[in-house]
Design an enzyme around this catalytic site. Structure first.
Site, short mmCIF file in Angstrom:
data_model
loop_
_atom_site.label_atom_id
_atom_site.label_comp_id
_atom_site.label_asym_id
_atom_site.label_seq_id
_atom_site.Cartn_x
_atom_site.Cartn_y
_atom_site.Cartn_z
N GLY A 48 36.26 -44.75 -9.65
CA GLY A 48 37.15 -45.87 -9.86
C GLY A 48 36.55 -46.92 -10.76
N ASP A 49 35.35 -46.65 -11.28
CA ASP A 49 34.67 -47.57 -12.19
C ASP A 49 33.93 -46.71 -13.21
OD1 ASP A 49 33.25 -50.00 -13.20
OD2 ASP A 49 34.06 -50.88 -11.37
N ASP A 50 32.91 -47.28 -13.86
CA ASP A 50 32.17 -46.52 -14.87
C ASP A 50 31.48 -45.32 -14.24
OD1 ASP A 50 32.80 -48.51 -16.84
OD2 ASP A 50 31.17 -49.74 -16.05
N SER A 84 37.66 -41.21 -15.23
CA SER A 84 37.70 -42.59 -14.77
C SER A 84 38.84 -43.31 -15.49
CB SER A 84 36.36 -43.30 -15.04
OG SER A 84 36.43 -44.65 -14.59
#
Length: 481
Positions: free
Chosen positions: A263-265, A296
């Site tokens: 959900g992020d990098d 992502s």
């Protein structure tokens, strides 16, 4: 009158008795084997920076793999005991098949934590099993809250020669309760990570599946000679801050053959936040990332920053596949960050269903506090991309430097971008950037239109020291249940 037995009959009776004794002995041994898992086991081979002379099972220290019983004490007791063997060839702790609920525990030097493929470590939901630790000096505060932070599930500091591995065993951070508290603003301290290693040398994290971290998954910081390979990292794409791997103020690091859904990098390269990172002054340098697959939708395949105040340099990235991802390799920084991002080399990327191919941000607004120096300007220089193929892209590039502090020496070569059915009308948005290009389609913006040198953008052909490290073939005995 009973006749005397002939020699032949005697031989037959004796042989029968011997056979009976052998059968009974084998049955007895089988029974002992079943009762003692150390005698009934499977030998597995694995690769590691060092093999160990001694080994032990978590069950030997009271571990119970039922998914309900807390094993925090068992892990801590086992590692405390095995730490006494560090000078005698080191030791490995084997997590056998089962579900092993535990709170945070600390590793030791000359040590291997081996997680079997049928084993799953479950992070405890009780905050009492997560001790608090000091904020990181290069950050000056916690990421979620100004005060302290919870220790990671698997934690270590000031260590030498540590291996966390398995034959694809699983660590489940069980992060949903933490995500909910963060969303509601109920946390007074920063969420824990799955693995954090600090101030350490010769670290290997490999061949594991990591799922549902409360926040970041793998965070080596203030460390050197780090190998991370063969990880599968899975988080819901809707949960923020679930970064996959974040090398932070580390040197001589190798990250390879990882599959990350986040959900992020997927990977975020860092080195400290604003004035705290500037003062601490430890860059991330000499880093190679290769054979990464990332999904992502709301973040980057690989981000440099935004906490980059200690500097990031000499990073080599190659053979990256990003699918349904916001951007490929992104640079994030701002006024007040200071530091630098320079000598970055990227090649051989395949990208599919992307918002951007190239994205640089000079106005990332997140700051540690209001004491940062707005005159501390970052240096972004010598950023190289080559051999890029992308399809189903909305916008080729969004490159925004800083007025009076442009990002310079940006090079792009051999780039082919296929657009989506409804792409942005403006394909290249470029402000306060300067650079070169060759064989780029769609054609780049004017600040990058100057021809790149013959042969395209640079990518070093020499090897970093960490690339020359060869792993040893080790073995471990896993009990047969």
């Amino acid at each position: 009158m009973e006749l005397p037995q002939t020699p032949t009959k005697i031989i037959h009776v004796t042989a029968a008795r011997i056979s009976t004794v052998i059968v009974l002995a084998l049955v007895s041994l089988a029974t002992v084997d079943a009762m003692n898992p150390r005698l009934s086991s499977n030998s597995l081979k694995f690769q590691a920076i060092n093999c160990r002379k001694h080994s032990a099972l978590l069950t030997e220290f009271g571990g119970v793999g039922d998914g309900v019983t807390s094993n925090t004490h068992a892990f801590r007791k086992a590692i405390e005991h095995l730490s006494t063997l560090a000078a005698d060839g080191g030791a490995e702790l084997i997590v056998p098949p089962g579900k092993w609920l535990t709170g945070s525990f600390n590793l030791t030097s000359h040590f291997t934590l081996f997680i079997d493929k049928e084993a799953k470590i479950l992070a405890s939901q009780k905050e009492s099993e997560w001790p608090l630790v000091e904020v990181l000096p290069s950050y000056g505060r916690g990421r979620d809250a100004p005060s302290g932070r919870y220790s990671s599930l698997i934690f270590g500091t000031n260590l030498t020669d540590v291996v966390i591995t398995g034959n694809n065993g699983t660590i489940d951070g069980q992060g949903s309760s933490w995500w909910e508290k963060f969303k509601k603003g109920e946390l007074k301290e920063t969420r824990p990570y799955v693995i954090e290693i600090m101030y350490s040398d010769q670290i290997q994290i490999s061949d594991l599946t990591l799922i549902n971290s409360p926040s970041w998954f793998v965070h080596p910081i203030y460390s050197r000679n780090v190998i991370i390979q063969g990880l599968t990292i899975l988080a819901p794409v809707t949960v923020p801050n679930t970064d996959g791997i974040n090398p932070d103020s580390c040197s001589n690091t190798r990250i390879e053959d990882c599959y990350i859904v986040s959900g992020d990098d997927c990977i975020a390269i860092k080195s400290g936040w604003d004035q705290y990172g500037i003062k601490f002054g430890m860059p991330t340098e000499d880093l190679v990332i290769r054979r990464l697959t990332c999904i992502s939708p709301d973040s980057a395949g690989i981000a440099l920053g935004s906490e980059m105040s200690g500097g990031i340099r000499n990073v080599r990235i190659e053979n990256v596949t990003a699918i349904n991802t916001q951007s490929a390799v992104r640079i994030k920084t701002a006024r007040g960050r200071g530091g630098f991002v320079k000598d970055i080399f990227v090649r051989r990327m395949f990208l599919s269903t992307m918002k951007y191919v190239f994205w640089m941000t000079g106005d990332y607004k997140s700051h540690a506090d209001d004491k940062f120096d707005p005159s501390a300007m970052p240096v972004i220089k010598n950023i190289n991309y080559r051999d890029v193929v992308a399809e189903n892209v909305n916008m080729s590039a969004n490159l925004a430097g800083i007025s009076g502090d442009p990002f310079t020496d940006i090079c792009m070569s051999n780039v082919k971008i296929g657009l989506s059915k409804k792409p942005k009308k403006l394909q290249w948005n470029c402000t306060d950037v300067e650079g070169f290009s060759s064989d780029v389609d769609p054609p780049p913006c004017a600040p990058l239109a100057k021809a790149a040198k013959s042969g395209g953008c640079d990518f070093p052909e020499d090897k970093l020291p960490i690339e020359n490290v060869e792993l040893k073939s080790c073995s471990v005995e896993i009990p047969a249940f």
